[in-house]
Design a protein around this motif. Structure first.
Motif, short mmCIF file in Angstrom:
data_model
loop_
_atom_site.label_atom_id
_atom_site.label_comp_id
_atom_site.label_asym_id
_atom_site.label_seq_id
_atom_site.Cartn_x
_atom_site.Cartn_y
_atom_site.Cartn_z
N TYR A 180 0.84 -1.20 0.00
CA TYR A 180 0.00 0.00 0.00
C TYR A 180 0.87 1.25 0.00
CZ TYR A 180 -3.62 3.31 1.46
OH TYR A 180 -4.48 4.37 1.54
N MET A 181 1.90 1.27 0.85
CA MET A 181 2.76 2.45 0.96
C MET A 181 3.60 2.64 -0.29
SD MET A 181 3.76 1.98 4.98
CE MET A 181 4.80 3.43 5.10
N ALA A 182 3.93 1.55 -0.99
CA ALA A 182 4.65 1.67 -2.27
C ALA A 182 3.76 2.31 -3.33
CB ALA A 182 5.13 0.29 -2.73
N GLU A 183 2.47 1.97 -3.30
CA GLU A 183 1.53 2.52 -4.27
C GLU A 183 1.09 3.93 -3.89
OE1 GLU A 183 -1.68 -0.25 -4.64
OE2 GLU A 183 -0.39 -1.91 -5.27
N HIS A 184 1.11 4.23 -2.57
CA HIS A 184 0.66 5.54 -2.09
C HIS A 184 1.69 6.07 -1.09
CE1 HIS A 184 -3.27 4.56 -3.86
NE2 HIS A 184 -3.15 3.38 -3.27
N PRO A 185 2.84 6.51 -1.57
CA PRO A 185 3.95 6.88 -0.68
C PRO A 185 3.65 8.05 0.24
CG PRO A 185 4.42 7.49 -2.97
CD PRO A 185 3.20 6.64 -3.00
N ASP A 186 2.65 8.88 -0.09
CA ASP A 186 2.32 10.02 0.76
C ASP A 186 1.17 9.73 1.71
OD1 ASP A 186 4.24 11.71 -0.40
OD2 ASP A 186 2.90 12.12 -2.10
N ALA A 187 0.77 8.47 1.80
CA ALA A 187 -0.38 8.10 2.63
C ALA A 187 0.09 7.20 3.78
CB ALA A 187 -1.43 7.38 1.79
N PRO A 188 0.30 7.75 4.97
CA PRO A 188 0.75 6.93 6.11
C PRO A 188 -0.32 5.94 6.55
CG PRO A 188 0.21 9.15 6.83
CD PRO A 188 0.14 9.17 5.34
N VAL A 189 0.12 4.78 7.02
CA VAL A 189 -0.79 3.74 7.50
C VAL A 189 -0.43 3.41 8.94
CG1 VAL A 189 -1.72 1.42 7.10
CG2 VAL A 189 -0.87 2.77 5.18
N ARG A 190 -1.44 3.32 9.79
CA ARG A 190 -1.24 2.90 11.18
C ARG A 190 -1.91 1.54 11.36
NH1 ARG A 190 -3.91 3.07 16.06
NH2 ARG A 190 -5.71 4.14 15.15
N LEU A 191 -1.20 0.62 12.00
CA LEU A 191 -1.72 -0.74 12.21
C LEU A 191 -1.97 -0.98 13.68
CD1 LEU A 191 -2.36 -3.58 11.08
CD2 LEU A 191 0.05 -4.15 11.48
N ASP A 192 -3.17 -1.43 14.01
CA ASP A 192 -3.55 -1.76 15.38
C ASP A 192 -3.85 -3.26 15.42
OD1 ASP A 192 -4.57 -1.92 17.94
OD2 ASP A 192 -5.82 -0.13 17.76
N VAL A 193 -3.12 -4.01 16.25
CA VAL A 193 -3.27 -5.46 16.31
C VAL A 193 -3.94 -5.86 17.62
CG1 VAL A 193 -2.05 -7.68 16.29
CG2 VAL A 193 -1.23 -5.79 14.88
N ALA A 194 -5.02 -6.64 17.53
CA ALA A 194 -5.77 -7.10 18.71
C ALA A 194 -6.59 -8.31 18.29
CB ALA A 194 -6.66 -5.99 19.26
N ASN A 195 -7.43 -8.83 19.19
CA ASN A 195 -8.25 -9.97 18.78
C ASN A 195 -9.51 -9.51 18.05
OD1 ASN A 195 -10.36 -9.47 20.65
ND2 ASN A 195 -9.42 -10.76 22.21
N THR A 196 -10.27 -10.45 17.51
CA THR A 196 -11.41 -10.12 16.66
C THR A 196 -12.40 -9.21 17.36
OG1 THR A 196 -11.22 -12.17 15.37
CG2 THR A 196 -13.38 -11.12 15.43
#
Length: 300
Positions: A113-129
């Motif tokens: 995603y970041m390679a396709e949209h280099p100016d668009a930061p992504v934040r990842l939140d990991v938890a259970n369902t």
């Protein structure tokens, strides 16, 4: 127009935090300025959106009714701002992922995603369902990647990827030797084993419970752990056998530190999903993420 985007920001921040001070801090405003913005917003339309409960501001029925539309309006405004400021279609994206997906698949998706949209930061939140679903419902996350199945009227479930759980043990476990002789294990072996499993509320546990229907009341569940790696380490220490997504076990099976147990009489297949709030504005970033997930093959 009788309201401002700043008033929408204040309303949404207070709805999230249920506290004026924390909302003001998030928006880098003084408490009095945030309070005035909310009062002006409510006064413009002669409506009360919160019940005052001590120091808490709790959304009332009217507030819950208008919040999704306010969230959508603000998201569209932010999307428009990104296009003007960055000359990019996709803006910042908050993604949630369950533990197996977050630890083994999501980082690769983020890199694409970041390679396709280099100016668009992504934040990842990991938890259970369950936790990821709650955050999507509360507009804390734009989109979630989950292992479990949900039935919630405000969530859209988008099928994404086929997955399968695998039962596994230590190479010197008695079940490994039995499988070498017979080619598989049976229900009596499952009942006799000590199990180390994910916790209730996780998608992996939900799929495991479905696969072992009819045996659950009689299973010997020794440990319930929240983390995939902890379960693998416990099985490697010969504390019992486990059951996790195959995507989390590929390397261990290749190394031979764990052995895949074949259970032909049980169905361990499952579907992975993307979840989005039905009233969430589908920004360019959300649409781009959905397309990326659909178009790229996944390998751990």
């Amino acid at each position: 127009m009788r309201y401002t985007l700043r008033q929408l920001q204040v309303f949404i921040a207070i709805a999230h935090h249920q506290n004026l001070t924390r909302a003001a801090d998030e928006l880098a405003m003084s408490q009095s300025a945030a309070s005035s913005a909310l009062k002006d917003f409510e006064h413009q339309f002669a409506v009360q959106l919160f019940d005052r409960v001590g120091k808490r501001l709790q959304l009332n029925e009217q507030g819950r009714l208008v919040r999704p539309r306010a969230e959508a309006l603000l998201a569209q405004a932010q999307d428009f701002e990104q296009i003007l400021l960055r000359h990019a279609e996709a803006g910042p994206l908050n993604v949630g992922a369950t533990l197996s997906i977050g630890n083994y698949l999501a980082v690769g998706l983020m890199a694409k995603y970041m390679a396709e949209h280099p100016d668009a930061p992504v934040r990842l939140d990991v938890a259970n369902t369950r936790q990821i679903a709650d955050k999507v419902l509360n507009y804390e996350l734009d989109i979630g990647l989950i292992e479990g199945e949900l039935n919630h009227p405000e969530l859209e479930m988008i099928p994404w990827h086929n997955d399968e759980l695998a039962v596994f043990c230590h190479p010197d476990d008695e079940l490994a030797r039995k499988q070498q002789q017979q080619g598989h294990i049976d229900d009596s072996d499952l009942l006799a084993a000590r199990w180390i499993l994910r916790e209730s509320g996780s998608g992996t546990r939900q799929a495991f419970d479905r696969a072992l229907h009819g045996l659950l009341p009689d299973l010997n569940i020794t440990l319930e752990l929240q983390h995939t790696e902890a379960i693998k380490r416990a099985v490697e220490a010969r504390l019992g056998i486990g059951c996790l997504s195959q995507i989390t076990l590929t390397d261990a099976f290749r190394r031979g530190s764990l052995v895949h147990l074949t259970v032909p009489q049980r169905d361990f297949s499952r579907q992975l999903y993307m979840i989005v709030h039905r009233q969430k504005y589908r920004s360019a970033g959300i649409q781009a993420w959905i397309e990326l997930c659909r178009n790229h093959a996944l390998t751990p």
